[in-house]
Write an enzyme that holds these catalytic residues in place. Structure first.
Site, mmCIF file in Angstrom:
data_model
loop_
_atom_site.group_PDB
_atom_site.id
_atom_site.type_symbol
_atom_site.label_atom_id
_atom_site.label_comp_id
_atom_site.label_asym_id
_atom_site.label_seq_id
_atom_site.Cartn_x
_atom_site.Cartn_y
_atom_site.Cartn_z
ATOM 1 N N LYS A 216 0.869 -1.039 0.092
ATOM 2 C CA LYS A 216 -0.080 -0.251 0.161
ATOM 3 C C LYS A 216 0.846 1.114 -0.147
ATOM 4 C CE LYS A 216 -2.853 3.342 2.021
ATOM 5 N NZ LYS A 216 -2.177 4.663 2.475
ATOM 6 N N ASP A 232 -5.166 5.438 -15.361
ATOM 7 C CA ASP A 232 -6.189 4.388 -14.794
ATOM 8 C C ASP A 232 -5.417 3.752 -13.533
ATOM 9 O OD1 ASP A 232 -7.988 2.495 -14.186
ATOM 10 O OD2 ASP A 232 -8.239 2.046 -16.165
#
Ligand code: MEV
Length: 391
Positions: A216, A232
């Site tokens: 993360k 994206d």
């Protein structure tokens, strides 16, 4: 850009500075709502720059589209395996522009999908500087009728695969451990912090609970760069996490090791992951902000942007591990959080720093503070130096 639009939502855009990537100085715009991400990337960038910077690599931008077919016999499967020349002819008009830019169809293959009775025809396409999603989807859908004719059976669907398993990029650095000094708490030296970083990265290779948070942190930088450039972010996250889990258990995307050079310990950091990033097409460069971001990045190719992203991900990870294994992550986070709270409570200009200090000190003790108390702190600071508050 989207249907039924009612407005725009804004995300702060900052610039991480100090990167040296393959010998070139580089500033990296990052769009993120999370405090300390840009500061952390900058901190690690300067550390690594002192040791010569990041070295990066990127593979060809190959993406895959799949056509899934029901009811294909073994003979049909063999016929599909021979259909590359025909598929190439059919796709010629669609891929003409891509071929002109050096990309195009790189292969057609077929297999059975394990655990189903479906066959899967795979198109491998080099998409150069594009993300390529629309092109791949169009390629898969335009072959529907032909695939049914050649192999028998019925097409279930045609779609790109977001694994982007071949479109990978990586970065590495080698740092004399002594350079980690500024990240060390009292009583710890760079060699010890480097050793602890190696242990922490090893932990992320075997403990999925830790690996998810480790990754993360890496994606804090990479997704922020993707968002800033109009790429994206979901495609990127999906590809990265699938790659992290490819060995059957979820693992950290970076690795660290120690080596000795002239008796001095050196920390080696490496990262490798799929980075499907484009610099043309889709919404890349569509908004004024994303085209400015590409300008700041030096108008990179898709491959160049993937290299920068790999370096940013590794920098973000190094900063996180150095903080976690050194002074602790809350040390920096808390100050930035307090600064945001001070601003929300009305602090402006020169009164921000003293208000932040007092709010941070109380947060350390109590974890949270009522809004009214923070506003009172700001008013008190302002009352002490009204001229500064007004500035
Ligand atoms: C916070 O957004 C990211 C970190 O949790 C990453 C990590 O733990 O490695 C600090």
């Amino acid at each position: 850009m989207v249907e039924q639009a009612v407005g725009m939502t804004t995300v702060p855009l900052g610039v991480a500075t100090g990167f040296v990537i393959d010998g070139r100085e580089q500033s990296v715009p990052l769009a993120t709502e999370e405090p300390s991400v840009i500061a952390a990337a900058t901190f690690a960038a300067y550390l690594v720059a002192e040791a010569g910077g990041f070295t990066t690599w990127a593979a060809d931008p190959l993406m895959c589209a799949h056509i899934y077919i029901e009811g294909v016999s073994d003979a049909g499967l063999e016929a599909l395996a021979r259909m590359e020349p025909e598929a190439r002819r059919t796709l010629e008009p669609l891929l003409a522009g891509m071929v002109e830019r050096g990309g195009g169809l790189r292969g057609v293959s077929v297999c059975r999908v394990v655990g189903t009775d479906l066959a899967r025809l795979e198109l491998r396409i080099d998409v150069r500087d594009a993300l390529g999603a629309n092109l791949l989807d169009s390629a898969a859908e335009s072959l529907r009728a032909q695939v049914e004719r050649a192999g028998g059976g019925r097409v279930l669907m045609g779609i790109l695969s977001n694994t982007a398993r071949e479109r990978r990029a990586g970065a590495s650095f080698r740092l004399p451990a002594g350079l980690l000094g500024p990240a060390c708490p009292a009583g710890m030296d760079g060699g010890e912090l480097a050793r602890r970083i190696v242990v922490a990265s090893g932990l992320a290779q075997v403990d999925p609970e830790r690996a998810v948070t480790h990754n993360k942190g890496i994606m804090n930088g990479i997704s922020a760069l993707a968002l800033a450039t109009g790429n994206d972010t979901r495609a990127l996250e999906a590809a990265a996490h699938a790659y992290a889990a490819q060995a059957g258990t979820y693992r950290g995307l970076s690795r660290y090791s120690l080596s000795e050079d002239n008796g001095e310990p050196h920390l080696l950091g490496e990262i490798d992951l799929p980075l499907p990033l484009g610099t043309v097409g889709g919404s890349v460069g569509f908004t004024p902000a994303s085209s400015l971001v590409l300008k700041i990045l030096g108008e990179p190719t898709g491959e160049g942007l993937a290299r920068i992203a790999a370096a940013v991900g590794l920098a973000q990870n190094l900063a996180a591990l150095a903080a976690l294994c050194g002074r602790g992550i809350q040390n920096g986070h808390l100050r930035l959080h307090a600064r945001r709270l001070a601003w929300r409570a009305g602090a402006r200009g020169a009164e921000t720093a003293p208000a932040t200090e007092r709010i941070a000190a109380l947060l350390r003790l109590r974890g949270s503070l009522p809004e009214a108390e923070m506003r009172a702190i700001v008013l008190e600071v302002r009352a002490r130096s009204p001229a500064e508050g007004a500035r």
